[in-house]
Design a protein around this motif. Sequence first.
Motif, PDB file in Angstrom:
ATOM      1  N   HIS A  34       0.792  -1.240   0.000  1.00 48.05           N
ATOM      2  CA  HIS A  34       0.000   0.000   0.000  1.00 48.05           C
ATOM      3  C   HIS A  34       0.823   1.288   0.000  1.00 48.05           C
ATOM      4  O   HIS A  34       0.717   2.066  -0.918  1.00 48.05           O
ATOM      5  CB  HIS A  34      -1.019   0.021   1.142  1.00 48.05           C
ATOM      6  N   GLU A  35       1.605   1.526   1.012  1.00 48.06           N
ATOM      7  CA  GLU A  35       2.361   2.771   1.019  1.00 48.06           C
ATOM      8  C   GLU A  35       3.819   2.507   0.689  1.00 48.06           C
ATOM      9  O   GLU A  35       4.406   1.571   1.195  1.00 48.06           O
ATOM     10  CB  GLU A  35       2.311   3.442   2.391  1.00 48.06           C
ATOM     11  N   PRO A  36       4.390   3.348  -0.150  1.00 53.09           N
ATOM     12  CA  PRO A  36       5.818   3.209  -0.421  1.00 53.09           C
ATOM     13  C   PRO A  36       6.604   3.639   0.811  1.00 53.09           C
ATOM     14  O   PRO A  36       6.206   4.598   1.484  1.00 53.09           O
ATOM     15  CB  PRO A  36       6.063   4.156  -1.582  1.00 53.09           C
ATOM     16  N   LYS A  37       7.673   2.949   1.090  1.00 56.54           N
ATOM     17  CA  LYS A  37       8.589   3.324   2.161  1.00 56.54           C
ATOM     18  C   LYS A  37       7.891   3.620   3.487  1.00 56.54           C
ATOM     19  O   LYS A  37       7.819   4.754   3.922  1.00 56.54           O
ATOM     20  CB  LYS A  37       9.380   4.573   1.745  1.00 56.54           C
ATOM     21  N   MET A  38       7.355   2.592   4.101  1.00 60.79           N
ATOM     22  CA  MET A  38       6.749   2.796   5.405  1.00 60.79           C
ATOM     23  C   MET A  38       7.800   2.635   6.482  1.00 60.79           C
ATOM     24  O   MET A  38       8.638   1.749   6.408  1.00 60.79           O
ATOM     25  CB  MET A  38       5.665   1.757   5.643  1.00 60.79           C
ATOM     26  N   SER A  39       7.738   3.509   7.467  1.00 62.43           N
ATOM     27  CA  SER A  39       8.654   3.305   8.569  1.00 62.43           C
ATOM     28  C   SER A  39       7.838   3.029   9.817  1.00 62.43           C
ATOM     29  O   SER A  39       6.669   3.397   9.900  1.00 62.43           O
ATOM     30  CB  SER A  39       9.566   4.506   8.767  1.00 62.43           C
ATOM     31  N   MET A  40       8.437   2.310  10.728  1.00 63.98           N
ATOM     32  CA  MET A  40       7.739   1.966  11.951  1.00 63.98           C
ATOM     33  C   MET A  40       8.616   2.318  13.129  1.00 63.98           C
ATOM     34  O   MET A  40       9.837   2.381  13.022  1.00 63.98           O
ATOM     35  CB  MET A  40       7.387   0.478  11.958  1.00 63.98           C
ATOM     36  N   VAL A  41       7.983   2.584  14.244  1.00 66.55           N
ATOM     37  CA  VAL A  41       8.735   2.903  15.448  1.00 66.55           C
ATOM     38  C   VAL A  41       8.787   1.653  16.305  1.00 66.55           C
ATOM     39  O   VAL A  41       7.770   0.997  16.534  1.00 66.55           O
ATOM     40  CB  VAL A  41       8.065   4.054  16.224  1.00 66.55           C
ATOM     41  N   ILE A  42       9.967   1.290  16.727  1.00 66.05           N
ATOM     42  CA  ILE A  42      10.150   0.097  17.539  1.00 66.05           C
ATOM     43  C   ILE A  42      10.621   0.514  18.923  1.00 66.05           C
ATOM     44  O   ILE A  42      11.604   1.242  19.059  1.00 66.05           O
ATOM     45  CB  ILE A  42      11.155  -0.862  16.875  1.00 66.05           C
ATOM     46  N   LEU A  43       9.895   0.084  19.923  1.00 57.64           N
ATOM     47  CA  LEU A  43      10.282   0.400  21.298  1.00 57.64           C
ATOM     48  C   LEU A  43      11.223  -0.685  21.786  1.00 57.64           C
ATOM     49  O   LEU A  43      10.969  -1.873  21.616  1.00 57.64           O
ATOM     50  CB  LEU A  43       9.049   0.436  22.204  1.00 57.64           C
ATOM     51  N   VAL A  44      12.311  -0.265  22.390  1.00 56.58           N
ATOM     52  CA  VAL A  44      13.311  -1.198  22.877  1.00 56.58           C
ATOM     53  C   VAL A  44      13.285  -1.182  24.399  1.00 56.58           C
ATOM     54  O   VAL A  44      13.471  -0.135  25.023  1.00 56.58           O
ATOM     55  CB  VAL A  44      14.714  -0.815  22.364  1.00 56.58           C
ATOM     56  N   LEU A  45      13.033  -2.343  24.984  1.00 58.89           N
ATOM     57  CA  LEU A  45      12.966  -2.458  26.442  1.00 58.89           C
ATOM     58  C   LEU A  45      14.102  -3.328  26.947  1.00 58.89           C
ATOM     59  O   LEU A  45      14.615  -4.175  26.225  1.00 58.89           O
ATOM     60  CB  LEU A  45      11.633  -3.096  26.867  1.00 58.89           C
ATOM     61  N   GLY A  46      14.467  -3.119  28.194  1.00 64.14           N
ATOM     62  CA  GLY A  46      15.462  -3.978  28.820  1.00 64.14           C
ATOM     63  C   GLY A  46      14.784  -5.211  29.397  1.00 64.14           C
ATOM     64  O   GLY A  46      13.551  -5.312  29.390  1.00 64.14           O
ATOM     65  N   LEU A  47      15.595  -6.127  29.905  1.00 64.20           N
ATOM     66  CA  LEU A  47      15.063  -7.375  30.462  1.00 64.20           C
ATOM     67  C   LEU A  47      14.063  -7.133  31.590  1.00 64.20           C
ATOM     68  O   LEU A  47      13.110  -7.874  31.761  1.00 64.20           O
ATOM     69  CB  LEU A  47      16.211  -8.245  30.980  1.00 64.20           C
ATOM     70  N   LEU A 106       7.728  -4.087  19.684  1.00 64.61           N
ATOM     71  CA  LEU A 106       8.248  -4.005  21.032  1.00 64.61           C
ATOM     72  C   LEU A 106       9.292  -5.106  21.128  1.00 64.61           C
ATOM     73  O   LEU A 106       8.974  -6.278  20.973  1.00 64.61           O
ATOM     74  CB  LEU A 106       7.095  -4.291  22.005  1.00 64.61           C
ATOM     75  N   VAL A 107      10.535  -4.731  21.341  1.00 60.66           N
ATOM     76  CA  VAL A 107      11.568  -5.755  21.466  1.00 60.66           C
ATOM     77  C   VAL A 107      12.247  -5.636  22.823  1.00 60.66           C
ATOM     78  O   VAL A 107      12.297  -4.562  23.422  1.00 60.66           O
ATOM     79  CB  VAL A 107      12.648  -5.659  20.356  1.00 60.66           C
ATOM     80  N   THR A 108      12.750  -6.754  23.285  1.00 59.25           N
ATOM     81  CA  THR A 108      13.545  -6.762  24.503  1.00 59.25           C
ATOM     82  C   THR A 108      14.997  -6.900  24.087  1.00 59.25           C
ATOM     83  O   THR A 108      15.343  -7.795  23.320  1.00 59.25           O
ATOM     84  CB  THR A 108      13.145  -7.940  25.408  1.00 59.25           C
ATOM     85  N   LEU A 109      15.811  -5.989  24.571  1.00 60.08           N
ATOM     86  CA  LEU A 109      17.235  -6.017  24.243  1.00 60.08           C
ATOM     87  C   LEU A 109      17.988  -6.701  25.367  1.00 60.08           C
ATOM     88  O   LEU A 109      17.921  -6.277  26.523  1.00 60.08           O
ATOM     89  CB  LEU A 109      17.755  -4.593  24.056  1.00 60.08           C
ATOM     90  N   VAL A 110      18.669  -7.780  25.027  1.00 58.78           N
ATOM     91  CA  VAL A 110      19.544  -8.447  25.992  1.00 58.78           C
ATOM     92  C   VAL A 110      20.969  -8.154  25.551  1.00 58.78           C
ATOM     93  O   VAL A 110      21.374  -8.521  24.452  1.00 58.78           O
ATOM     94  CB  VAL A 110      19.295  -9.973  26.003  1.00 58.78           C
ATOM     95  N   ARG A 111      21.705  -7.470  26.420  1.00 56.96           N
ATOM     96  CA  ARG A 111      23.081  -7.141  26.044  1.00 56.96           C
ATOM     97  C   ARG A 111      24.005  -8.291  26.419  1.00 56.96           C
ATOM     98  O   ARG A 111      23.966  -8.791  27.530  1.00 56.96           O
ATOM     99  CB  ARG A 111      23.551  -5.889  26.785  1.00 56.96           C
TER     100      ARG A 111
END
Length: 121
Positions: A34-47, A106-111
């Motif tokens: 549908h839309e060209p070049k869609m961007s999305m916002v991703i929230l990064v959470l800690g453990l 929504l992603v969880t970042l594990v360092r």
Amino acid sequence: GGLGSQFAKLPMDREAQAAAIIQRACRARANQSHEPKMSMVILVLGLAGDFITSVSVDTSGTVATLKKQIEKDIGTLVMNQNLLVGPHQLNNCQRLQDAFPEHEALVTLVRVDKGRDLLEE
């Protein structure tokens, strides 16, 4: 009568070619979802569920693209990032639109400190 059959083939080829071009155009359009070049916002959470950052990425990018953005934002090297969606670890070559079909990102970042181990040896 070899000639006649050759000529008969020509219009067919042209039609087939036209059909292929139309198909290609449709397929290109379908890929854009549908839309060209869609961007999305991703929230990064800690453990612990703490908010780390939010990054904006192109939905046509991959998890590796997302990790590069996170590195740019908070300085954690791509190789030291494990990203989880729920219990699943994301694969670097996974496409973001597959990883987040609902665009609920929504992603969880594990360092993990791969770099530091190497330095201390």
